[in-house]
Scaffold this motif. Sequence first.
Motif, PDB file in Angstrom:
ATOM      1  N   LEU A 285      45.272  36.078  36.608  1.00 50.99           N
ATOM      2  CA  LEU A 285      44.979  35.147  37.655  1.00 50.99           C
ATOM      3  C   LEU A 285      43.168  35.185  37.876  1.00 50.99           C
ATOM      4  O   LEU A 285      42.602  35.905  37.573  1.00 50.99           O
ATOM      5  N   THR A 286      42.777  33.945  37.864  1.00 54.03           N
ATOM      6  CA  THR A 286      41.426  33.687  37.908  1.00 54.03           C
ATOM      7  C   THR A 286      41.344  33.183  39.296  1.00 54.03           C
ATOM      8  O   THR A 286      41.897  31.970  39.947  1.00 54.03           O
ATOM      9  N   LEU A 287      40.288  33.728  40.207  1.00 53.03           N
ATOM     10  CA  LEU A 287      40.276  33.186  41.658  1.00 53.03           C
ATOM     11  C   LEU A 287      39.128  32.632  41.840  1.00 53.03           C
ATOM     12  O   LEU A 287      37.841  33.133  41.762  1.00 53.03           O
ATOM     13  N   LEU A 288      38.972  31.408  42.411  1.00 52.20           N
ATOM     14  CA  LEU A 288      37.833  30.610  42.506  1.00 52.20           C
ATOM     15  C   LEU A 288      37.623  30.529  44.108  1.00 52.20           C
ATOM     16  O   LEU A 288      38.349  29.743  44.790  1.00 52.20           O
ATOM     17  N   GLU A 289      36.663  31.119  44.781  1.00 51.57           N
ATOM     18  CA  GLU A 289      36.165  30.976  46.243  1.00 51.57           C
ATOM     19  C   GLU A 289      34.844  30.211  46.282  1.00 51.57           C
ATOM     20  O   GLU A 289      34.306  30.189  45.263  1.00 51.57           O
ATOM     21  N   ARG A 290      34.647  30.052  47.620  1.00 50.61           N
ATOM     22  CA  ARG A 290      33.278  29.543  47.802  1.00 50.61           C
ATOM     23  C   ARG A 290      32.270  30.763  47.491  1.00 50.61           C
ATOM     24  O   ARG A 290      32.731  31.703  47.670  1.00 50.61           O
ATOM     25  N   ALA A 291      31.177  30.379  47.238  1.00 49.24           N
ATOM     26  CA  ALA A 291      29.995  31.312  46.962  1.00 49.24           C
ATOM     27  C   ALA A 291      29.525  32.167  48.352  1.00 49.24           C
ATOM     28  O   ALA A 291      28.636  32.879  47.880  1.00 49.24           O
ATOM     29  N   ASN A 292      29.816  31.798  49.517  1.00 44.21           N
ATOM     30  CA  ASN A 292      29.157  32.479  50.287  1.00 44.21           C
ATOM     31  C   ASN A 292      29.469  33.722  50.523  1.00 44.21           C
ATOM     32  O   ASN A 292      30.756  34.309  50.208  1.00 44.21           O
ATOM     33  N   PRO A 293      28.558  34.688  51.336  1.00 43.96           N
ATOM     34  CA  PRO A 293      28.849  36.010  51.306  1.00 43.96           C
ATOM     35  C   PRO A 293      30.343  36.488  52.085  1.00 43.96           C
ATOM     36  O   PRO A 293      30.826  37.528  51.526  1.00 43.96           O
ATOM     37  N   THR A 294      30.645  35.740  53.096  1.00 46.44           N
ATOM     38  CA  THR A 294      31.646  36.045  53.672  1.00 46.44           C
ATOM     39  C   THR A 294      33.184  35.866  53.008  1.00 46.44           C
ATOM     40  O   THR A 294      34.123  36.643  53.066  1.00 46.44           O
TER      41      THR A 294
ATOM     42  N   VAL B 271      40.962  41.044  49.205  1.00 45.38           N
ATOM     43  CA  VAL B 271      42.176  40.373  48.593  1.00 45.38           C
ATOM     44  C   VAL B 271      42.394  41.263  47.177  1.00 45.38           C
ATOM     45  O   VAL B 271      43.560  41.631  46.748  1.00 45.38           O
ATOM     46  N   MET B 272      41.547  41.097  46.463  1.00 43.99           N
ATOM     47  CA  MET B 272      41.742  41.608  44.954  1.00 43.99           C
ATOM     48  C   MET B 272      42.075  43.271  44.921  1.00 43.99           C
ATOM     49  O   MET B 272      42.574  43.784  44.063  1.00 43.99           O
ATOM     50  N   MET B 273      41.311  43.874  45.938  1.00 40.65           N
ATOM     51  CA  MET B 273      41.535  45.400  46.210  1.00 40.65           C
ATOM     52  C   MET B 273      43.112  45.410  46.395  1.00 40.65           C
ATOM     53  O   MET B 273      43.617  46.368  45.764  1.00 40.65           O
ATOM     54  N   GLU B 274      43.470  44.684  47.174  1.00 39.44           N
ATOM     55  CA  GLU B 274      44.773  44.913  47.621  1.00 39.44           C
ATOM     56  C   GLU B 274      45.826  44.394  46.515  1.00 39.44           C
ATOM     57  O   GLU B 274      46.748  45.190  46.466  1.00 39.44           O
ATOM     58  N   LEU B 275      45.458  43.495  45.895  1.00 39.57           N
ATOM     59  CA  LEU B 275      46.208  43.076  44.741  1.00 39.57           C
ATOM     60  C   LEU B 275      46.440  44.139  43.543  1.00 39.57           C
ATOM     61  O   LEU B 275      47.336  44.617  43.216  1.00 39.57           O
ATOM     62  N   SER B 276      45.205  44.917  43.646  1.00 46.60           N
ATOM     63  CA  SER B 276      45.139  46.136  42.601  1.00 46.60           C
ATOM     64  C   SER B 276      46.089  47.139  43.154  1.00 46.60           C
ATOM     65  O   SER B 276      46.756  47.692  42.623  1.00 46.60           O
ATOM     66  N   ASP B 277      45.847  47.427  44.545  1.00 47.99           N
ATOM     67  CA  ASP B 277      46.754  48.514  45.179  1.00 47.99           C
ATOM     68  C   ASP B 277      48.312  48.519  45.094  1.00 47.99           C
ATOM     69  O   ASP B 277      49.131  49.148  45.429  1.00 47.99           O
ATOM     70  N   CYS B 278      48.693  46.985  44.664  1.00 50.01           N
ATOM     71  CA  CYS B 278      50.120  46.803  44.605  1.00 50.01           C
ATOM     72  C   CYS B 278      50.548  47.284  43.297  1.00 50.01           C
ATOM     73  O   CYS B 278      51.865  47.522  43.219  1.00 50.01           O
ATOM     74  N   ALA B 279      49.849  47.602  42.369  1.00 48.01           N
ATOM     75  CA  ALA B 279      50.211  48.013  41.063  1.00 48.01           C
ATOM     76  C   ALA B 279      51.283  47.174  40.399  1.00 48.01           C
ATOM     77  O   ALA B 279      52.414  47.846  40.004  1.00 48.01           O
ATOM     78  N   PHE B 280      51.081  45.799  40.568  1.00 47.12           N
ATOM     79  CA  PHE B 280      52.202  45.000  40.099  1.00 47.12           C
ATOM     80  C   PHE B 280      52.422  44.849  38.405  1.00 47.12           C
ATOM     81  O   PHE B 280      51.396  44.791  37.809  1.00 47.12           O
ATOM     82  N   PRO B 281      53.463  45.436  38.075  1.00 44.30           N
ATOM     83  CA  PRO B 281      53.584  45.511  36.827  1.00 44.30           C
ATOM     84  C   PRO B 281      53.320  44.240  35.927  1.00 44.30           C
ATOM     85  O   PRO B 281      52.955  44.136  34.795  1.00 44.30           O
ATOM     86  N   LEU B 282      53.489  43.148  36.559  1.00 44.68           N
ATOM     87  CA  LEU B 282      53.389  41.815  35.904  1.00 44.68           C
ATOM     88  C   LEU B 282      51.959  41.293  35.957  1.00 44.68           C
ATOM     89  O   LEU B 282      51.713  40.139  35.391  1.00 44.68           O
ATOM     90  N   LEU B 283      50.956  41.671  36.601  1.00 47.70           N
ATOM     91  CA  LEU B 283      49.692  41.529  37.071  1.00 47.70           C
ATOM     92  C   LEU B 283      48.696  42.110  35.711  1.00 47.70           C
ATOM     93  O   LEU B 283      48.449  43.184  35.583  1.00 47.70           O
ATOM     94  N   ALA B 284      48.895  41.196  34.510  1.00 47.34           N
ATOM     95  CA  ALA B 284      48.113  41.505  33.477  1.00 47.34           C
ATOM     96  C   ALA B 284      46.579  41.590  33.538  1.00 47.34           C
ATOM     97  O   ALA B 284      45.823  42.410  32.890  1.00 47.34           O
ATOM     98  N   GLY B 285      46.155  41.133  34.691  1.00 44.55           N
ATOM     99  CA  GLY B 285      44.502  41.097  35.024  1.00 44.55           C
ATOM    100  C   GLY B 285      44.317  40.045  35.933  1.00 44.55           C
ATOM    101  O   GLY B 285      45.029  39.133  36.199  1.00 44.55           O
ATOM    102  N   MET B 286      43.097  40.231  36.590  1.00 45.69           N
ATOM    103  CA  MET B 286      42.578  39.238  37.423  1.00 45.69           C
ATOM    104  C   MET B 286      40.972  39.111  37.369  1.00 45.69           C
ATOM    105  O   MET B 286      40.358  40.305  37.179  1.00 45.69           O
TER     106      MET B 286
END
Length: 329
Positions: free
Chosen positions: A38-47, A55-70
């Motif tokens: 997954l490549t994630l493109l958000e607006r550049a503001n601090p919020t 969101v990325m912390m939560e994705l990591s915490d799911c330990a999805f076997p199919l998530l090769a990287g982000m």
Amino acid sequence: MKAPVRVTVTGPAGQIGYATLFRIASGAMFGPDQPVFLTLLERANPTSAAALKGVMMELSDCAFPLLAGMRAVQDPVEAFRDCEVALLIGARPRGPGMERADLLEANAAIFRQQGQALNVAASRNVKVLVVGNPCNTNAWIAMKNAPDLDPKCFSAMLRLDQNRAMSQFAEKTGAPVASIEHMAVWGNHSPAMVPDITFATVEGKAAPSLVDDEWVKNDFMPTVAKRGSAIIAARGASSAASAGSAAIDHIHDWFCGSEGRWVTMGVPSDGSYGVPEGMVFGFPCIVKEDGSYEIVKGLELTEDTKARIAKNVAELQGEQQAVAAFIPN
Ligand code: NAD
Ligand code: LMR
């Protein structure tokens, strides 16, 4: 193990992003044996950046076997580099009291920039799904700004409208959703859209024989067409989980094939049914196993459907005129 599919998602810190990313990473989009990067493109503001970090912390915490990287990337060209699937969700949503037309200008600049970036950097076979509204015209803007990509790389999301139509019909007839085939929604993802049961079947029976015309015209069609507004009125925010689910369905069937089923996709017209060539329009499509699709041809449309399709063409021509400044000569 298969090589991961490279997926870029814009607006990942928003409502639809949150409802979609975890399902992509769990295998719902590409199947249980297909890893994703997954490549994630958000607006550049601090919020937005902080929300994306969460969101990325939560994705990591799911330990999805199919998530090769982000990775989170702020530059659009880098974000779309070699991507095979792009979900363009990031845009301003409609709030209570806002009309879709209010969004046209606000969002056009985003899709010009992202079309240009896709043109430079994406895989030449990229599958782009535009979710951000007004999605037909945003997809058209991105497509027009990506002259080196095949126009068939670009699509807009009308699958939510098809899903809504199937669900309304199932509720009315008591038939399981899975028994309904050949439901179509023509046109613009706007209240002018044309939910069409003419060719639909339920367990092999013709759908029009199961309901009366009055219900179709006065209940079914307006309920489906105005469902987005009804959800905004009820939730105070636009649909998110159902929109994410429809995005998963759309890409799943485009990537894996629709196994002969009709799926409604907003795609550049090939001139079928009097829709001007290149206009991004909801059509029933069939996707082959190799991921190529064809608009279903040769259907005998009712006079009412033809008139409604013409109204959608006129509406989209108006939208195209309003964003003419964002289209290269
Ligand atoms: P949201 O406001 O919750 O999230 C949008 C996200 O996009 C935000 O995180 C924002 O920071 C980000 N964003 C804005 N501009 C960006 C840019 N240039 N690049 C990257 N990210 C950017 O909105 P939402 O509820 O997730 O809705 C997103 C869009 O989807 C809206 O336009 C909405 O109208 C549309 N939508 C379409 C359908 C459909 O069926 N086609 C259904 C529901 C919603
Ligand atoms: C929807 O259909 O739920 C969205 O497109 C929201 C909207 O603005 O109508």
